[in-house]
Design an enzyme around this catalytic site. Structure first.
Site, mmCIF file in Angstrom:
data_model
loop_
_atom_site.group_PDB
_atom_site.id
_atom_site.type_symbol
_atom_site.label_atom_id
_atom_site.label_comp_id
_atom_site.label_asym_id
_atom_site.label_seq_id
_atom_site.Cartn_x
_atom_site.Cartn_y
_atom_site.Cartn_z
ATOM 1 N N CYS A 282 45.447 34.241 34.530
ATOM 2 C CA CYS A 282 44.056 34.140 35.008
ATOM 3 C C CYS A 282 43.400 35.499 34.796
ATOM 4 O O CYS A 282 43.023 36.184 35.737
ATOM 5 C CB CYS A 282 44.000 33.724 36.470
ATOM 6 N N ALA A 283 43.275 35.904 33.536
ATOM 7 C CA ALA A 283 42.980 37.298 33.201
ATOM 8 C C ALA A 283 41.552 37.721 33.522
ATOM 9 O O ALA A 283 41.294 38.903 33.758
ATOM 10 C CB ALA A 283 43.277 37.549 31.731
ATOM 11 N N GLY B 293 39.814 41.234 32.730
ATOM 12 C CA GLY B 293 40.913 42.052 32.227
ATOM 13 C C GLY B 293 41.330 43.250 33.035
ATOM 14 O O GLY B 293 42.099 44.084 32.546
ATOM 15 N N LYS C 224 43.445 43.661 35.594
ATOM 16 C CA LYS C 224 44.897 43.764 35.763
ATOM 17 C C LYS C 224 45.611 43.817 34.414
ATOM 18 O O LYS C 224 46.673 44.430 34.291
ATOM 19 C CB LYS C 224 45.416 42.624 36.632
ATOM 20 N N CYS D 75 42.649 37.549 45.996
ATOM 21 C CA CYS D 75 41.842 38.512 46.768
ATOM 22 C C CYS D 75 41.268 37.780 47.981
ATOM 23 O O CYS D 75 40.093 37.926 48.311
ATOM 24 C CB CYS D 75 40.760 39.156 45.923
#
Length: 429
Positions: free
Chosen positions: A239-240, A243, A245, A359
């Site tokens: 689940c980029a 970007g 992470k 989060c």
């Protein structure tokens, strides 16, 4: 603009947000476009008042005994703006753009009411329906944890080890007030703004344009590190998004191995290409099509799922979102998370790891998702979160996350970060 005009502008923006059910960012942007005479300093103060009012919407309304935009804006100046009622009165003298002075009943209520006597969800500054979800994760300390989400956030930076060092970035951002943080050597922090101040726009700094650092909350950095990516590994960021992470993983891996960055919403990937280039990342492939992941089934050392969630852990930065969120949206996110985990698990090789990150600070999106996943997938076990934390943090001193039944929780109160949940699962051989 004088303070009175700035406060009146904040009142107008708050009314626009409430009546139009609009995101605060959009309402502030539109106000600025329609009032081009307002300088950067004016817009910063207006933004501060608006965001402070939204963060503390319930507690300010309770202390004012009034919940309209004017009461909230005044309360923001008094609670986080560092001002007293008498100082506001003096500042408004002779200012024809200032709103009317605060009425006597509002003054009396503000000065006499003790917030400790308010109901728990008011002290926590969260919608009442959210209380059980927070309490299920934090137990008896949920009010204090939620109240910390109503404070002003810092600006956190991740030094890009592929291009720079913490000392070099500190030197470049000396005037911006950047400093070292606890927990991670590569993390720097610019403290939360005080009173009517503003943060510098560090994304126009040459060090940022050269890829020396990224703006990334310390909690997000810690979550990426706890996933345990190693140089030479095969990694799927499932689940980029934009970007953040992915970039952090690439730096930890020293540009070795291979990262596959995918997101079901292809449009979210669009900023990544420029970010990868700026950061000097060479070990990442971006995939906008699920079919491209077929060769990766059972071949990944690590699959990172930064799952879609309510975002309740980011309410310091997006406080308007907590007043738009509803129970139906939570239920949809819970289904999304279950589907993401069930899909992502197929790419993990025997002995590999599945990292689940949100989060959010709601139990339904965190511990309860992991409990369900483990019950449905007997070939996965959870890695002790205490071991992961101690392996990542070099000098935590007294700082520690919250350890519920599964995983660990980072939060403004416990770790001085945004709210994140992290659980790392290993697939048995």
């Amino acid at each position: 603009m004088r303070l009175g005009g700035r406060l009146q502008a904040a009142i107008e923006v708050l009314n626009d947000i409430e009546t139009g059910k609009r995101p605060a960012f959009d309402a502030l942007k539109d106000w600025g476009a329609a009032h081009r005479f307002a300088g950067a300093g004016d817009r910063a103060v207006i933004g501060n008042i608006v965001y402070d009012a939204l963060r503390r919407k319930l507690s300010i309304a309770w202390r004012m005994d009034e919940d309209d935009a004017r009461a909230l804006a005044y309360g923001a100046l008094l609670s986080d703006g560092g001002m007293e009622i008498a100082a506001i009165d003096a500042a408004f003298e002779g200012d024809r753009f200032a709103p009317a002075l605060l009425e006597q009943p509002r003054r009396a209520a503000w000065e006499s009411r003790n917030l400790d006597e308010a109901e728990p969800h008011i002290r926590a500054d969260v919608p009442q329906w959210c209380a059980p979800s927070l309490e299920a994760l934090f137990g008896t300390r949920w009010v204090e944890e939620a109240a910390a989400l109503a404070t002003r956030p810092p600006v956190d930076l991740r030094v890009n080890a592929l291009k720079s060092t913490p000392q070099a970035v500190l030197s470049a951002l000396e005037k911006a007030g950047a400093d070292k943080t606890a927990l991670l050597e590569q993390a720097l922090r610019i403290a939360p703004i005080e009173a009517l101040g503003r943060h510098p726009n560090i994304q126009t700094d040459q060090a940022f344009l050269d890829g020396w650092f990224e703006v990334q909350d310390l909690g997000s950095q810690l979550a990426a590190r706890m996933a345990g990516a190693q140089p030479g590994e095969q990694v799927l960021d499932y689940c980029a998004g934009a970007g953040g992470k992915t970039l952090a993983l690439a730096a930890v891996m020293g540009n070795s191995g291979q990262i596959h960055a995918y997101d079901a919403e292809r449009a979210r990937l669009s900023p990544m290409h420029e970010r990868l280039q700026r950061a000097g990342v060479r070990n990442t492939q971006v995939h906008g099509n699920l079919d491209a992941l077929a060769p990766l089934v059972e071949r990944m050392d690590l699959v990172l799922t930064d799952a879609p969630c309510t975002g309740s852990g980011t309410w310091r930065r997006r406080p308007d979102a907590k007043w738009r969120l509803n129970e139906q949206q939570l239920e949809r996110r819970m289904q999304d998370q279950h589907e993401v985990l069930q899909s992502a698990r197929h790419y993990v090789k025997p002995g590999g790891r599945l990292a689940y990150v949100t989060c959010s600070l709601f139990a339904e999106e965190n511990t309860q998702q992991i409990e369900r996943f483990l019950a449905e997938n007997a070939d996965f076990t959870e890695i002790a979160p205490e071991t992961l934390w101690n392996g990542v943090v070099s000098d935590a001193a007294s700082i520690a996350p919250v350890y519920p039944s599964h995983g660990c929780v980072l939060s403004p109160l416990s770790t001085g970060t945004d709210g994140f949940y992290v659980s790392i699962l290993r697939k048995e051989s």
